[in-house]
Design a protein around this motif. Sequence first.
Motif, PDB file in Angstrom:
ATOM      1  N   VAL A   1       0.837  -1.191   0.000  1.00 13.44           N
ATOM      2  CA  VAL A   1       0.000   0.000   0.000  1.00 13.44           C
ATOM      3  C   VAL A   1       0.876   1.247   0.000  1.00 13.44           C
ATOM      4  CG1 VAL A   1      -1.734   1.309   1.299  1.00 13.44           C
ATOM      5  CG2 VAL A   1      -1.885  -1.196   1.175  1.00 13.44           C
ATOM      6  N   PHE A   2       1.986   1.170   0.754  1.00 12.32           N
ATOM      7  CA  PHE A   2       2.953   2.282   0.817  1.00 12.32           C
ATOM      8  C   PHE A   2       4.320   1.757   0.377  1.00 12.32           C
ATOM      9  CE2 PHE A   2      -0.123   2.883   4.315  1.00 12.32           C
ATOM     10  CZ  PHE A   2      -0.726   4.058   3.889  1.00 12.32           C
ATOM     11  N   PRO A   3       4.537   1.602  -0.931  1.00 15.30           N
ATOM     12  CA  PRO A   3       5.817   1.042  -1.387  1.00 15.30           C
ATOM     13  C   PRO A   3       6.985   1.981  -1.101  1.00 15.30           C
ATOM     14  CG  PRO A   3       4.545   1.856  -3.241  1.00 15.30           C
ATOM     15  CD  PRO A   3       3.653   1.956  -2.055  1.00 15.30           C
ATOM     16  N   ALA A   4       8.165   1.405  -0.912  1.00 10.34           N
ATOM     17  CA  ALA A   4       9.373   2.206  -0.725  1.00 10.34           C
ATOM     18  C   ALA A   4       9.686   2.961  -2.006  1.00 10.34           C
ATOM     19  CB  ALA A   4      10.545   1.299  -0.343  1.00 10.34           C
ATOM     20  N   ARG A   5      10.334   4.114  -1.858  1.00 10.49           N
ATOM     21  CA  ARG A   5      10.659   4.920  -3.043  1.00 10.49           C
ATOM     22  C   ARG A   5      11.594   4.168  -3.972  1.00 10.49           C
ATOM     23  NH1 ARG A   5      12.385  11.086  -2.173  1.00 10.49           N
ATOM     24  NH2 ARG A   5      10.251  11.034  -1.365  1.00 10.49           N
ATOM     25  N   SER A   6      12.548   3.428  -3.390  1.00 10.77           N
ATOM     26  CA  SER A   6      13.509   2.677  -4.190  1.00 10.77           C
ATOM     27  C   SER A   6      13.104   1.210  -4.257  1.00 10.77           C
ATOM     28  CB  SER A   6      14.919   2.788  -3.599  1.00 10.77           C
ATOM     29  OG  SER A   6      15.804   1.896  -4.241  1.00 10.77           O
ATOM     30  N   SER A   7      13.183   0.635  -5.439  1.00 13.96           N
ATOM     31  CA  SER A   7      12.860  -0.787  -5.607  1.00 13.96           C
ATOM     32  C   SER A   7      13.907  -1.680  -4.953  1.00 13.96           C
ATOM     33  CB  SER A   7      12.756  -1.120  -7.103  1.00 13.96           C
ATOM     34  OG  SER A   7      13.992  -0.824  -7.752  1.00 13.96           O
ATOM     35  N   LYS A   8      15.057  -1.093  -4.589  1.00 18.61           N
ATOM     36  CA  LYS A   8      16.132  -1.863  -3.965  1.00 18.61           C
ATOM     37  C   LYS A   8      16.037  -1.873  -2.435  1.00 18.61           C
ATOM     38  CE  LYS A   8      19.383  -0.910  -7.736  1.00 18.61           C
ATOM     39  NZ  LYS A   8      20.696  -0.302  -8.106  1.00 18.61           N
ATOM     40  N   ALA A   9      15.052  -1.167  -1.887  1.00 15.81           N
ATOM     41  CA  ALA A   9      14.908  -1.111  -0.435  1.00 15.81           C
ATOM     42  C   ALA A   9      14.666  -2.510   0.127  1.00 15.81           C
ATOM     43  CB  ALA A   9      13.749  -0.194  -0.058  1.00 15.81           C
ATOM     44  N   THR A  10      15.382  -2.844   1.185  1.00 14.11           N
ATOM     45  CA  THR A  10      15.316  -4.195   1.759  1.00 14.11           C
ATOM     46  C   THR A  10      13.901  -4.560   2.195  1.00 14.11           C
ATOM     47  OG1 THR A  10      17.579  -3.923   2.549  1.00 14.11           O
ATOM     48  CG2 THR A  10      16.296  -5.720   3.509  1.00 14.11           C
ATOM     49  N   GLN A  11      13.231  -3.639   2.904  1.00 15.38           N
ATOM     50  CA  GLN A  11      11.924  -3.964   3.462  1.00 15.38           C
ATOM     51  C   GLN A  11      10.806  -3.878   2.423  1.00 15.38           C
ATOM     52  OE1 GLN A  11      13.594  -1.223   4.094  1.00 15.38           O
ATOM     53  NE2 GLN A  11      12.232   0.454   3.518  1.00 15.38           N
ATOM     54  N   GLY A  12      11.031  -3.171   1.311  1.00 11.91           N
ATOM     55  CA  GLY A  12      10.041  -3.111   0.250  1.00 11.91           C
ATOM     56  C   GLY A  12       8.966  -2.056   0.433  1.00 11.91           C
ATOM     57  N   HIS A  13       8.738  -1.618   1.682  1.00 11.50           N
ATOM     58  CA  HIS A  13       7.683  -0.639   1.941  1.00 11.50           C
ATOM     59  C   HIS A  13       8.248   0.618   2.592  1.00 11.50           C
ATOM     60  CE1 HIS A  13       7.806  -1.541   6.264  1.00 11.50           C
ATOM     61  NE2 HIS A  13       7.861  -2.820   5.921  1.00 11.50           N
ATOM     62  N   TYR A  14       7.414   1.657   2.639  1.00 16.49           N
ATOM     63  CA  TYR A  14       7.786   2.929   3.265  1.00 16.49           C
ATOM     64  C   TYR A  14       8.127   2.677   4.734  1.00 16.49           C
ATOM     65  CZ  TYR A  14       7.356   7.722   4.967  1.00 16.49           C
ATOM     66  OH  TYR A  14       7.598   8.934   5.544  1.00 16.49           O
ATOM     67  N   LEU A  15       9.075   3.470   5.276  1.00 14.78           N
ATOM     68  CA  LEU A  15       9.559   3.144   6.613  1.00 14.78           C
ATOM     69  C   LEU A  15       9.621   4.326   7.570  1.00 14.78           C
ATOM     70  CD1 LEU A  15      10.512   0.574   8.029  1.00 14.78           C
ATOM     71  CD2 LEU A  15      12.846   1.229   7.517  1.00 14.78           C
ATOM     72  N   ASP A  16      10.326   5.412   7.199  1.00 17.47           N
ATOM     73  CA  ASP A  16      10.666   6.445   8.178  1.00 17.47           C
ATOM     74  C   ASP A  16      10.040   7.784   7.803  1.00 17.47           C
ATOM     75  OD1 ASP A  16      11.736   7.848  10.212  1.00 17.47           O
ATOM     76  OD2 ASP A  16      13.833   7.601   9.644  1.00 17.47           O
ATOM     77  N   SER A  17       9.266   8.363   8.735  1.00 18.55           N
ATOM     78  CA  SER A  17       8.569   9.621   8.461  1.00 18.55           C
ATOM     79  C   SER A  17       9.169  10.805   9.216  1.00 18.55           C
ATOM     80  CB  SER A  17       7.086   9.476   8.845  1.00 18.55           C
ATOM     81  OG  SER A  17       6.976   9.092  10.210  1.00 18.55           O
ATOM     82  N   LYS A  18      10.340  10.624   9.838  1.00 15.79           N
ATOM     83  CA  LYS A  18      10.903  11.697  10.670  1.00 15.79           C
ATOM     84  C   LYS A  18      11.161  12.968   9.871  1.00 15.79           C
ATOM     85  CE  LYS A  18      13.153   8.825  14.163  1.00 15.79           C
ATOM     86  NZ  LYS A  18      14.461   8.379  14.717  1.00 15.79           N
ATOM     87  N   ALA A  19      11.786  12.823   8.698  1.00 13.61           N
ATOM     88  CA  ALA A  19      12.174  14.000   7.921  1.00 13.61           C
ATOM     89  C   ALA A  19      10.956  14.805   7.484  1.00 13.61           C
ATOM     90  CB  ALA A  19      12.998  13.572   6.706  1.00 13.61           C
TER      91      ALA A  19
END
Length: 497
Positions: free
Chosen positions: A394-412
């Motif tokens: 539902v929330f894919p990672a920006r990079s297709s190479k990201a290990t977890q595959g999905h969005y992760l950190d919202s701090k920034a």
Amino acid sequence: MEGKQSRRVALTATMVKEQLSIARIPVIGATGKIVKFAPNAEQKRYVVFDAHRDAPVGFGVAVNRTSMSYILQRRVGARVMKATIGNCRDIPLAKAREDAKAALEAMRNTGRTPAEAREVSKGEIHVASMTVAECIALYRKHLVERAQPAKDSSLRGLEQALRRLGRPGVDLANQKVGDLVTEKRILEAFDTLARGKRALVTGTKRANPDTKAYERPTITTAELTFRWASRAVDYCMTRERRIAANAGRAPSLQTNPFQVLRDEGRYRTKKQLEEHYEATGARNPLQLRDGSLGRFLEALWEKRKVPNHRTACDYLFLTLLWGTRRGEAAPLRWRHRITKEEASVCSWVDLEAGWVSFFDTKNGTTHTLPLAPAARRILVLREEASQEAASPWVFPARSSKATQGHYLDSKAILEGLKKNGGIQELRTHDLRRTFATVAEEMTSYAVVKRLLNHRDLRDVTGRYSRVDEDRLLEELTRVESAMLRSAPYVAVAALPV
């Protein structure tokens, strides 16, 4: 016939090394000597017992297809016990006889064969002689292998605690637990860590230059670290007590030395913690009345117009509308893009059924919520935009190479939203607190508890009350609407026409 018969003869070193073989079986005469060898056509294992005066009864040589071993087979009490003394190539006959006598004595004293004694020895632990690091390692193994394994976040917390215990000035990781019984070292180490302050890793800089976190003592870090150490030692002591009781010995420690921190009042009370949270601004739910929730939603919706920020903004928006914990919404998948087996072990959104399911949450349960109108609309837009990529996330990672595959950190992005919305302090978990604050004004305690997935086995009333699905959707829709009304422009844009 010959293969199963046991025979008795005074063994000699020459006999063991040169005459006995799997290819032939010795035939013992009336005088107790070998009179001939018969072929062992089926190459069955056989045993020749030693009749020598220095050999204990039951000692002999087992001839196998690939090797020959000295063995001991003897009734001890009501049980016939068997022990392998060693390989005939490695041990002289005279020494094997002495080893067999020692093994027999041990079996009589313990009621165990040498193999059983070794197995017990593998599980035998003496906490007093173990280091703190060894206790933590054993506890970690337990957390990973138990029926309901610990979450990755818990394991990371344990590993961080171990690193802190090894810091200069703390120096407890490699200390034997038995050497800490005077308790002075533990108190000094705790105070050293509690008085310290956060330090940046060389070559890095603060993500938020205005944060005051680096100016405050790290007492919370000290409490977390030493509670992990105490739990690890507690686990090892409990395990040793069981083993010691069965072995008929006393445990090596009677009391966990880390208990001194609680007894001496190093850990803060609940009241002190609340005062600390208030003083440090650790909890900052957005409010309807002061306009902070509306300003946040307006800043979020403006940021969402930038394509690169849409995934992060939708994640934060839905985290607020659902009141989920940080990270619970991030690994969601589309139900129609995964198998039934995958759906049983992951979090998913089912647009057709109108439900979202969060797998294995903090309390170990799967938490489900109906989709209220605004949440459903955002998800429909996301699903339509993702059809071409057919990503399961539902929330894919920006990079297709990201290990977890999905969005992760919202701090920034959260930092930018704070600045644009004129908000002093805000963490991702404050969105859950915001949801809880609004829900508490809108609905009953039982509904709030169900929406937040809070479970307390001591709450007898909570076990009696049940919230049906229709009411849950109705109440969640009211909470969602109340939050969105704080930003009318966002309500018009987010709610379906």
